[in-house]
Enzyme design. Sequence first.
Site, PDB file in Angstrom:
ATOM      1  N   CYS A  84      35.123  44.533  39.560  1.00 18.01           N
ATOM      2  CA  CYS A  84      34.354  44.827  40.706  1.00 18.01           C
ATOM      3  C   CYS A  84      34.943  45.783  41.598  1.00 18.01           C
ATOM      4  O   CYS A  84      36.065  45.700  42.127  1.00 18.01           O
ATOM      5  CB  CYS A  84      34.266  43.354  41.448  1.00 18.01           C
ATOM      6  SG  CYS A  84      33.466  43.413  43.066  1.00 18.01           S
TER       7      CYS A  84
ATOM      8  N   CYS B 189      35.326  44.813  45.246  1.00 19.97           N
ATOM      9  CA  CYS B 189      36.387  43.844  45.341  1.00 19.97           C
ATOM     10  C   CYS B 189      37.527  44.260  45.423  1.00 19.97           C
ATOM     11  O   CYS B 189      38.438  44.067  46.258  1.00 19.97           O
ATOM     12  CB  CYS B 189      36.246  42.495  44.389  1.00 19.97           C
ATOM     13  SG  CYS B 189      34.822  42.011  44.032  1.00 19.97           S
ATOM     14  N   ASP B 190      37.863  45.310  44.427  1.00 17.78           N
ATOM     15  CA  ASP B 190      39.223  45.667  44.210  1.00 17.78           C
ATOM     16  C   ASP B 190      39.391  47.161  44.434  1.00 17.78           C
ATOM     17  O   ASP B 190      40.691  47.598  44.496  1.00 17.78           O
ATOM     18  CB  ASP B 190      39.710  45.577  42.779  1.00 17.78           C
ATOM     19  CG  ASP B 190      39.530  43.729  42.262  1.00 17.78           C
ATOM     20  OD1 ASP B 190      39.829  43.031  43.226  1.00 17.78           O
ATOM     21  OD2 ASP B 190      38.998  43.536  41.359  1.00 17.78           O
TER      22      ASP B 190
END
Length: 320
Positions: free
Chosen positions: A147, A150-151
């Site tokens: 992701c 997200c990261d």
Amino acid sequence: MELNISKTSDGAGKPKHVPVLIIGSGPAGLAAALYAARADLKPVVLTGMTFGGQASITHIIENYPGFPDGLEGPHLGELFRSQAERFGAEVVYDTAIAVDFSERHYQITTYSGTYTADSVIITTGATPRHLEVPGEVEFTGKGVSYCGTCDGFFFKGKEVVVIGGGDSAMEEGIFLTRFATKVTVIHRRDELRASPILERRAKDNPKIEFIWDTVVESIEGNDAVTHVNLKNVKTGEASTFDTDGVFIFIGHTPNSELFEGQLELDDDGYLVVNHLMETNKPGVYAAGEIADPHFRQVITSAGMGAAAAIQATRYLESIE
Ligand code: NAP
């Protein structure tokens, strides 16, 4: 966001009965909730572990009609939710852990108790597929990610590789250029599967490079990823490529484990539905990516969810 914690019994351990239970809170589940709520069926939505489904971890959604400038995935999920709640849907932060569709009323067990339902709409979606190479599990969270939204931030000023040649790989690769100094897409063929618009954007991006006809054989590092070992599938040549991060976007696996032995699944594990979103059990419907390996768009999932709820409404009228 206000949290609804599920109360699934009347205090005497009796299951809570609802006309329509929706399992999953992505675009399909929340669109189903809107339609079922507007039919005055007071649907309960079990969010699962991730409210909003995969759309909620998408940075910007540019192809949902009505939002010409695009909008952030989590924001779209919140809009879907508030619209469904306005008409009486109840969204509860709970996860289905067992189902029994052997007889009506259908029984759904969650972490906090049990529901019975006349009708169930399954919208449990799909999970990113794993490469299944050495180092992948070991370095997940230490450089391996599924992701970018997200990261990506953790890779500010670093170099990353993106595995895959589809829309997800291109979209996420482009997003990662916000943080990374260089994004190298490693694809197993010499042409992309991605749509032309995303392909063009990725190829025009000066921070993105491509390695073609190549697979990752293993991921290595110390405390964090330092390099991947590659193989050219045409020449057989092996090589090493230094990188700080490995972002894997090679498709999805349907979240259908819960329904094995209860509902008909296809060979890839997707729930089998007809054009009315009906599974092989009366009153049980499936919508969105759990039943759709082909389109997998926010709009198609939402459309399937709406269709499932309309059909559930007709079904409930027919059994009254
Ligand atoms: P996808 O279209 O199935 O693409 C998966 C990619 O991963 C393919 O390029 C495939 O290679 C590669 N791959 C699969 N298994 C692999 C393995 N073991 N090792 C190396 N590479 C592997 O998946 P997706 O990109 O997640 O997209 C899924 C669906 O969502 C698609 O319908 C897509 O259009 C849609 N989507 C749309 C948008 C958008 O419209 N903005 C954004 C994201 C996703 P091959 O090409 O060789 O098969």
